[in-house]
Design a protein around this motif. Structure first.
Motif, PDB file in Angstrom:
ATOM      1  N   GLU A  44      -0.363 -48.201 -29.497  1.00 45.71           N
ATOM      2  CA  GLU A  44      -0.326 -47.672 -30.859  1.00 45.71           C
ATOM      3  C   GLU A  44      -0.252 -46.146 -30.875  1.00 45.71           C
ATOM      4  N   GLY A  45       0.597 -45.617 -29.997  1.00 44.69           N
ATOM      5  CA  GLY A  45       0.860 -44.182 -29.989  1.00 44.69           C
ATOM      6  C   GLY A  45      -0.138 -43.325 -29.251  1.00 44.69           C
ATOM      7  N   GLU A  46      -1.173 -43.942 -28.654  1.00 45.31           N
ATOM      8  CA  GLU A  46      -2.172 -43.174 -27.916  1.00 45.31           C
ATOM      9  C   GLU A  46      -2.431 -43.823 -26.561  1.00 45.31           C
ATOM     10  N   TYR A  47      -2.828 -42.999 -25.599  1.00 47.27           N
ATOM     11  CA  TYR A  47      -3.171 -43.538 -24.287  1.00 47.27           C
ATOM     12  C   TYR A  47      -4.608 -44.059 -24.297  1.00 47.27           C
ATOM     13  N   ARG A  48      -4.755 -45.300 -23.825  1.00 56.23           N
ATOM     14  CA  ARG A  48      -6.077 -45.920 -23.710  1.00 56.23           C
ATOM     15  C   ARG A  48      -6.343 -46.219 -22.236  1.00 56.23           C
ATOM     16  N   PHE A  79       2.952 -45.291 -19.440  1.00 62.92           N
ATOM     17  CA  PHE A  79       1.717 -45.099 -18.678  1.00 62.92           C
ATOM     18  C   PHE A  79       1.542 -43.636 -18.299  1.00 62.92           C
ATOM     19  N   PHE A  80       0.267 -43.230 -18.244  1.00 61.54           N
ATOM     20  CA  PHE A  80      -0.087 -41.876 -17.810  1.00 61.54           C
ATOM     21  C   PHE A  80      -1.168 -41.987 -16.741  1.00 61.54           C
ATOM     22  N   LEU A  81      -0.993 -41.264 -15.641  1.00 58.52           N
ATOM     23  CA  LEU A  81      -1.944 -41.276 -14.534  1.00 58.52           C
ATOM     24  C   LEU A  81      -2.509 -39.871 -14.361  1.00 58.52           C
ATOM     25  N   ARG A  82      -3.833 -39.783 -14.238  1.00 64.54           N
ATOM     26  CA  ARG A  82      -4.458 -38.476 -14.044  1.00 64.54           C
ATOM     27  C   ARG A  82      -5.353 -38.502 -12.816  1.00 64.54           C
ATOM     28  N   VAL A  83      -5.216 -37.477 -11.982  1.00 65.75           N
ATOM     29  CA  VAL A  83      -6.087 -37.287 -10.822  1.00 65.75           C
ATOM     30  C   VAL A  83      -6.865 -35.999 -11.035  1.00 65.75           C
ATOM     31  N   ASP A  84      -8.175 -36.085 -10.922  1.00 66.02           N
ATOM     32  CA  ASP A  84      -9.027 -34.909 -11.119  1.00 66.02           C
ATOM     33  C   ASP A  84      -9.751 -34.616  -9.801  1.00 66.02           C
ATOM     34  N   LEU A  85      -9.752 -33.352  -9.403  1.00 65.62           N
ATOM     35  CA  LEU A  85     -10.353 -32.954  -8.128  1.00 65.62           C
ATOM     36  C   LEU A  85     -11.596 -32.101  -8.319  1.00 65.62           C
ATOM     37  N   ARG A  86     -12.223 -32.197  -9.463  1.00 65.14           N
ATOM     38  CA  ARG A  86     -13.384 -31.354  -9.734  1.00 65.14           C
ATOM     39  C   ARG A  86     -14.440 -31.535  -8.654  1.00 65.14           C
ATOM     40  N   ASN A  87     -14.937 -30.414  -8.151  1.00 66.54           N
ATOM     41  CA  ASN A  87     -15.943 -30.388  -7.085  1.00 66.54           C
ATOM     42  C   ASN A  87     -15.465 -31.107  -5.816  1.00 66.54           C
ATOM     43  N   LYS A 138      -4.218 -28.297 -20.359  1.00 65.48           N
ATOM     44  CA  LYS A 138      -2.844 -28.802 -20.290  1.00 65.48           C
ATOM     45  C   LYS A 138      -2.804 -30.196 -19.682  1.00 65.48           C
ATOM     46  N   ASP A 139      -3.497 -30.379 -18.564  1.00 61.85           N
ATOM     47  CA  ASP A 139      -3.402 -31.639 -17.830  1.00 61.85           C
ATOM     48  C   ASP A 139      -4.191 -32.773 -18.480  1.00 61.85           C
ATOM     49  N   ILE A 140      -5.275 -32.436 -19.194  1.00 62.50           N
ATOM     50  CA  ILE A 140      -6.135 -33.465 -19.766  1.00 62.50           C
ATOM     51  C   ILE A 140      -5.792 -33.772 -21.221  1.00 62.50           C
ATOM     52  N   ILE A 141      -5.356 -32.753 -21.973  1.00 62.47           N
ATOM     53  CA  ILE A 141      -5.112 -32.948 -23.406  1.00 62.47           C
ATOM     54  C   ILE A 141      -3.639 -32.796 -23.770  1.00 62.47           C
ATOM     55  N   ASP A 142      -3.061 -31.641 -23.471  1.00 65.00           N
ATOM     56  CA  ASP A 142      -1.718 -31.343 -23.964  1.00 65.00           C
ATOM     57  C   ASP A 142      -0.642 -32.237 -23.369  1.00 65.00           C
ATOM     58  N   ARG A 143      -0.617 -32.328 -22.048  1.00 65.70           N
ATOM     59  CA  ARG A 143       0.484 -33.054 -21.414  1.00 65.70           C
ATOM     60  C   ARG A 143       0.475 -34.553 -21.751  1.00 65.70           C
ATOM     61  N   PRO A 144      -0.673 -35.260 -21.673  1.00 67.75           N
ATOM     62  CA  PRO A 144      -0.637 -36.664 -22.080  1.00 67.75           C
ATOM     63  C   PRO A 144      -0.250 -36.846 -23.541  1.00 67.75           C
ATOM     64  N   ARG A 145      -0.649 -35.936 -24.407  1.00 68.73           N
ATOM     65  CA  ARG A 145      -0.266 -36.042 -25.816  1.00 68.73           C
ATOM     66  C   ARG A 145       1.252 -35.918 -25.972  1.00 68.73           C
ATOM     67  N   GLU A 146       1.847 -35.001 -25.199  1.00 69.18           N
ATOM     68  CA  GLU A 146       3.304 -34.823 -25.263  1.00 69.18           C
ATOM     69  C   GLU A 146       4.028 -36.045 -24.710  1.00 69.18           C
ATOM     70  N   TYR A 147       3.522 -36.617 -23.622  1.00 67.48           N
ATOM     71  CA  TYR A 147       4.160 -37.797 -23.052  1.00 67.48           C
ATOM     72  C   TYR A 147       4.016 -38.998 -23.987  1.00 67.48           C
ATOM     73  N   ALA A 148       2.862 -39.131 -24.607  1.00 70.47           N
ATOM     74  CA  ALA A 148       2.639 -40.251 -25.528  1.00 70.47           C
ATOM     75  C   ALA A 148       3.574 -40.150 -26.735  1.00 70.47           C
ATOM     76  N   ALA A 149       3.818 -38.929 -27.204  1.00 73.14           N
ATOM     77  CA  ALA A 149       4.636 -38.734 -28.402  1.00 73.14           C
ATOM     78  C   ALA A 149       6.062 -39.242 -28.229  1.00 73.14           C
ATOM     79  N   VAL A 150       6.548 -39.266 -26.987  1.00 73.98           N
ATOM     80  CA  VAL A 150       7.917 -39.746 -26.755  1.00 73.98           C
ATOM     81  C   VAL A 150       7.927 -41.144 -26.146  1.00 73.98           C
ATOM     82  N   GLY A 151       6.744 -41.777 -26.033  1.00 79.18           N
ATOM     83  CA  GLY A 151       6.702 -43.188 -25.674  1.00 79.18           C
ATOM     84  C   GLY A 151       6.664 -43.527 -24.205  1.00 79.18           C
ATOM     85  N   VAL A 152       6.207 -42.612 -23.342  1.00 75.19           N
ATOM     86  CA  VAL A 152       6.066 -42.944 -21.919  1.00 75.19           C
ATOM     87  C   VAL A 152       4.961 -43.997 -21.791  1.00 75.19           C
TER      88      VAL A 152
END
Length: 201
Positions: free
Chosen positions: A157-161, A137-145, A121-135
């Motif tokens: 161009e419709g995708e987050y880079r 910027f997207f910020l992600r924080v990962d706490l793995r390990n 959800k946090d890595i794939i689904d949610r940014p895709r949903e935000y991009a689809a409506v034109g937000v």
């Protein structure tokens, strides 16, 4: 039908909308209640690390965003058509004072803190949903390990880079939508607690 009761979740066979959830479900400080594609999604509160990062990041972003006239929030109700999102971080173009929810088109940046049980959800689904409506910027924080990393993405161009990223021990620096920098390690806010047994001696 009693208003604002979670019992109402069992009374509807048709799809839910953001407005129905806001009107019929109770406000709460516990689980996060969102609406996606007509379904109500209930997520329990995250681990202590996640909540610590959310608090620290929210505090620091608030100072940086206010300097350029933007409004930072965490866990704000964001309406996108019939969907209801509650991002971990939201930077808005205008104040949400007095409001229960804000339209997603007011968002300049939305961010998620990746949960172990919701990585897709946090890595794939949610940014895709935000991009689809034109937000923008997207910020992600990962706490793995328990090694925090931060990555900023810009809508192109419709995708987050990716435009900026850093792991604990290095400096995360972003220039847009406002200037902000931090060592991701600081987000866990861990300082050595006093050793009570040593003090007793």
């Amino acid at each position: 039908m009693p208003a604002e009761s979670f019992d109402v979740l069992g009374w509807f066979n048709e799809g839910w909308t953001a407005r129905m959830a806001l009107d019929l479900l109770p406000e709460n400080n516990g689980p996060r209640v969102e609406v996606l594609d007509g379904c109500v999604v209930v997520t329990p509160s995250g681990c202590l690390d996640r909540r610590t990062v959310q608090r620290e990041l929210g505090y620091l972003l608030k100072q940086a965003a206010h300097r350029v006239g933007m409004w930072p929030y965490h866990e704000v109700n964001v309406i996108s058509g019939d969907d209801l999102f509650i991002p971990d971080v939201a930077i808005l173009r205008l104040s949400g004072g007095g409001q229960t929810a804000m339209d997603i088109h007011h968002a300049v940046l939305l961010g998620e803190i990746v949960s172990p049980g919701n990585r897709r959800k946090d890595i794939i689904d949610r940014p895709r949903e935000y991009a689809a409506v034109g937000v923008p910027f997207f910020l992600r924080v990962d706490l793995r390990n328990r090694v925090p990393t931060i990555a900023l993405y810009e809508l192109t161009e419709g995708e987050y880079r990716p435009v900026a990223a850093a792991a604990a021990g290095t400096r995360f620096v972003m220039r847009e939508p406002f200037e902000f920098s931090i060592d991701p390690a600081d987000l866990l806010g861990e300082e050595a607690a006093p050793d009570e047994s040593a003090e007793a001696e």
